[in-house]
Design a protein around this motif. Sequence first.
Motif, PDB file in Angstrom:
ATOM      1  N   GLU A 156       0.795  -1.234   0.000  1.00  0.00           N
ATOM      2  CA  GLU A 156       0.000   0.000   0.000  1.00  0.00           C
ATOM      3  C   GLU A 156       0.824   1.278   0.000  1.00  0.00           C
ATOM      4  OE1 GLU A 156      -4.073  -0.278   2.368  1.00  0.00           O
ATOM      5  OE2 GLU A 156      -2.370  -0.878   3.607  1.00  0.00           O
ATOM      6  N   LEU A 157       2.028   1.227   0.581  1.00  0.00           N
ATOM      7  CA  LEU A 157       2.804   2.443   0.856  1.00  0.00           C
ATOM      8  C   LEU A 157       4.237   2.330   0.355  1.00  0.00           C
ATOM      9  CD1 LEU A 157       1.799   3.031   4.610  1.00  0.00           C
ATOM     10  CD2 LEU A 157       0.749   4.046   2.574  1.00  0.00           C
ATOM     11  N   ILE A 158       4.812   3.493   0.061  1.00  0.00           N
ATOM     12  CA  ILE A 158       6.248   3.571  -0.195  1.00  0.00           C
ATOM     13  C   ILE A 158       6.768   4.795   0.572  1.00  0.00           C
ATOM     14  CG2 ILE A 158       5.925   4.891  -2.334  1.00  0.00           C
ATOM     15  CD1 ILE A 158       8.370   3.404  -3.488  1.00  0.00           C
ATOM     16  N   ALA A 159       7.999   4.714   1.057  1.00  0.00           N
ATOM     17  CA  ALA A 159       8.625   5.867   1.726  1.00  0.00           C
ATOM     18  C   ALA A 159       9.992   6.080   1.094  1.00  0.00           C
ATOM     19  CB  ALA A 159       8.765   5.618   3.224  1.00  0.00           C
ATOM     20  N   PHE A 160      10.291   7.334   0.757  1.00  0.00           N
ATOM     21  CA  PHE A 160      11.586   7.638   0.136  1.00  0.00           C
ATOM     22  C   PHE A 160      12.060   9.014   0.582  1.00  0.00           C
ATOM     23  CE2 PHE A 160       8.129   8.402  -2.935  1.00  0.00           C
ATOM     24  CZ  PHE A 160       8.294   9.745  -3.229  1.00  0.00           C
TER      25      PHE A 160
ATOM     26  N   VAL B  99       6.164   9.733   3.037  1.00  0.00           N
ATOM     27  CA  VAL B  99       5.400   8.488   3.060  1.00  0.00           C
ATOM     28  C   VAL B  99       4.242   8.664   2.073  1.00  0.00           C
ATOM     29  CG1 VAL B  99       4.061   6.873   4.445  1.00  0.00           C
ATOM     30  CG2 VAL B  99       6.039   8.051   5.468  1.00  0.00           C
ATOM     31  N   VAL B 100       4.167   7.781   1.097  1.00  0.00           N
ATOM     32  CA  VAL B 100       3.286   7.977  -0.053  1.00  0.00           C
ATOM     33  C   VAL B 100       2.420   6.727  -0.268  1.00  0.00           C
ATOM     34  CG1 VAL B 100       3.301   8.403  -2.554  1.00  0.00           C
ATOM     35  CG2 VAL B 100       5.073   9.436  -1.102  1.00  0.00           C
ATOM     36  N   PRO B 101       1.090   6.911  -0.384  1.00  0.00           N
ATOM     37  CA  PRO B 101       0.259   5.760  -0.740  1.00  0.00           C
ATOM     38  C   PRO B 101       0.479   5.395  -2.209  1.00  0.00           C
ATOM     39  CG  PRO B 101      -1.088   7.748  -0.657  1.00  0.00           C
ATOM     40  CD  PRO B 101       0.307   8.151  -0.250  1.00  0.00           C
ATOM     41  N   LYS B 102       0.476   4.111  -2.517  1.00  0.00           N
ATOM     42  CA  LYS B 102       0.654   3.712  -3.920  1.00  0.00           C
ATOM     43  C   LYS B 102      -0.558   4.122  -4.760  1.00  0.00           C
ATOM     44  CE  LYS B 102       4.132   0.193  -3.385  1.00  0.00           C
ATOM     45  NZ  LYS B 102       4.578  -1.195  -3.602  1.00  0.00           N
ATOM     46  N   GLN B 103      -1.735   4.110  -4.122  1.00  0.00           N
ATOM     47  CA  GLN B 103      -2.962   4.556  -4.797  1.00  0.00           C
ATOM     48  C   GLN B 103      -2.868   6.060  -5.055  1.00  0.00           C
ATOM     49  OE1 GLN B 103      -6.199   4.095  -2.056  1.00  0.00           O
ATOM     50  NE2 GLN B 103      -7.715   5.060  -3.385  1.00  0.00           N
ATOM     51  N   HIS B 104      -3.252   6.519  -6.247  1.00  0.00           N
ATOM     52  CA  HIS B 104      -3.227   7.958  -6.511  1.00  0.00           C
ATOM     53  C   HIS B 104      -4.412   8.642  -5.848  1.00  0.00           C
ATOM     54  CE1 HIS B 104      -2.202  11.688  -8.572  1.00  0.00           C
ATOM     55  NE2 HIS B 104      -3.513  11.894  -8.522  1.00  0.00           N
ATOM     56  N   ILE B 105      -4.101   9.491  -4.871  1.00  0.00           N
ATOM     57  CA  ILE B 105      -5.070  10.392  -4.237  1.00  0.00           C
ATOM     58  C   ILE B 105      -4.410  11.755  -4.349  1.00  0.00           C
ATOM     59  CG2 ILE B 105      -6.248  11.009  -2.088  1.00  0.00           C
ATOM     60  CD1 ILE B 105      -5.669   8.039  -1.171  1.00  0.00           C
ATOM     61  N   SER B 106      -5.125  12.780  -4.839  1.00  0.00           N
ATOM     62  CA  SER B 106      -4.444  14.046  -5.134  1.00  0.00           C
ATOM     63  C   SER B 106      -4.084  14.836  -3.885  1.00  0.00           C
ATOM     64  CB  SER B 106      -5.308  14.914  -6.056  1.00  0.00           C
ATOM     65  OG  SER B 106      -5.434  14.301  -7.310  1.00  0.00           O
TER      66      SER B 106
END
Length: 123
Positions: free
Chosen positions: A24-28, A41-48
């Motif tokens: 569900e998530l990626i962090a970079f 911390v970014v959700p893989k699903q696109h939410i604007s």
Amino acid sequence: MSDCLFCKIVAGQIPSRCLYEDDELIAFHDIHPHAPVHFLVVPKQHISTMSDVDARHAALLGKMMVLGAKLAGEQGCAVRTDEAGKTVGGFKLLFNTGPDGGQEVYHLHLHVIGGPRPWRSGN
Ligand code: 5GP
Ligand code: ZN
């Protein structure tokens, strides 16, 4: 979203210094850090934006904050007591939202910003 920068990072089409990834998530790490520790911390699903979330996203948002705090600790930012008994460490969790909120990338992301001060001005 084919023209979204963070969707491209999620897809591996643009490289990033990745700290964590699951279904569900990626962090970079942020490419222009405001402090010694600055990652997203970014959700893989696109939410604007945070204006697009509703109660169905509550669990996802909770996971983002729990993960952000855990990774902040792993990056040396946990709140703790030093040998003199002083409380040290810590970090900010921040969702910039829309133009007035200073958002530049329109794919939801949680900034995790910490490490020893001074930080970049404005923070
Ligand atoms: P916003 O202002 O939208 O809340 O924050 C977007 C963040 O994404 C900024 O802190 C910016 O430095 C970061 N950023 C922009 N482009 C890239 C990129 O290509 N790679 C990485 N790792 N971070 C980026
Ligand atoms: Zn996206």
